[in-house]
Design a protein around this motif. Sequence first.
Motif: not given
Length: 315
Positions: A267-279
Amino acid sequence: MTVTTTGPGRTQAGPGGRWAAPARPVWEEPPTRTGLTAKGAVLALACLAVLFPLWIVVVTSLSSKRTITEAGGLVVVPKDITFIAYQELLSGGQVTRAALVSVGVTVAGTLFSMTVSVLCAYGLSRPGSLGHRAILLTLMATMFFGAGLIPTYLLVQTLGLTDTYLALILPSAVSVFNILVLRGFFMGVSPELIDSARIDGAGDLRILWQIVMPLSRAVIAVITLFYAVGYWSAWFNASIYLSDQKMMPLQNVLIQLVQKQEIPVGLGQAVKAGPLSGVAVQMAVMVLALLPVAVFSPFVQKHFKKGMLTGAVKG
């Protein structure tokens, strides 16, 4: 007619010669409308204090990255609802594997713990069983005296259970408190039923399975819930006995997310550059961890009072 008070809690009628009812204490009087309103307000505030944090967790897990950024981290008012956090978590990565591990450990551990506890409690509930008093005293002693963490870890390591799923089950498989509750309930089963079954040729296992357990459904349901919640919520054994991240249960992944701020694998790429939020990922994992307990607990709640109080009183 006049009424004269003759002493504490006693009243006497005047000229009519009749005795009036004694005065009741204040707490036995019917509640007033003001009292009912105050009680309702207190209960409403208590429910709000419990449900409001859960609302924030669920809403934040369903919010988009832009909504979370605008809200400053936690979302109270729903906006731009999306299930992307759950889709990414359940797409076959580390969280999906951890959830399957937790489910497997919970099911296997609960079955093993209930089997051992029921058999032990039934044996201790029979007065004529061999050495039941000495075994009972030994079990009760373990509730007050323990070997400690280091001897337990050395024992698990010596048995070769480290980095195995058995290390998540065996060290905490049996609770003496649960055995005592089961024993107290089993002792309340009518001896005439057991004696009649023995006359008909039934053995102990058949008596336990066909007579004692059907009459003890309430306490068995409660103890099963205790064991299941314990296994599902356990994280300490995995943190000291497991070194492979692929074997970690869901609670340990949640700790890595919330405390260590580590993003699950995949999930690292989706959080850093994608629409997914770490929170949103953190809140979604919390929801997944809370969901089984929230779903199954109401079905056992009706047995809780009967199962616990009857077993404790008769024990």
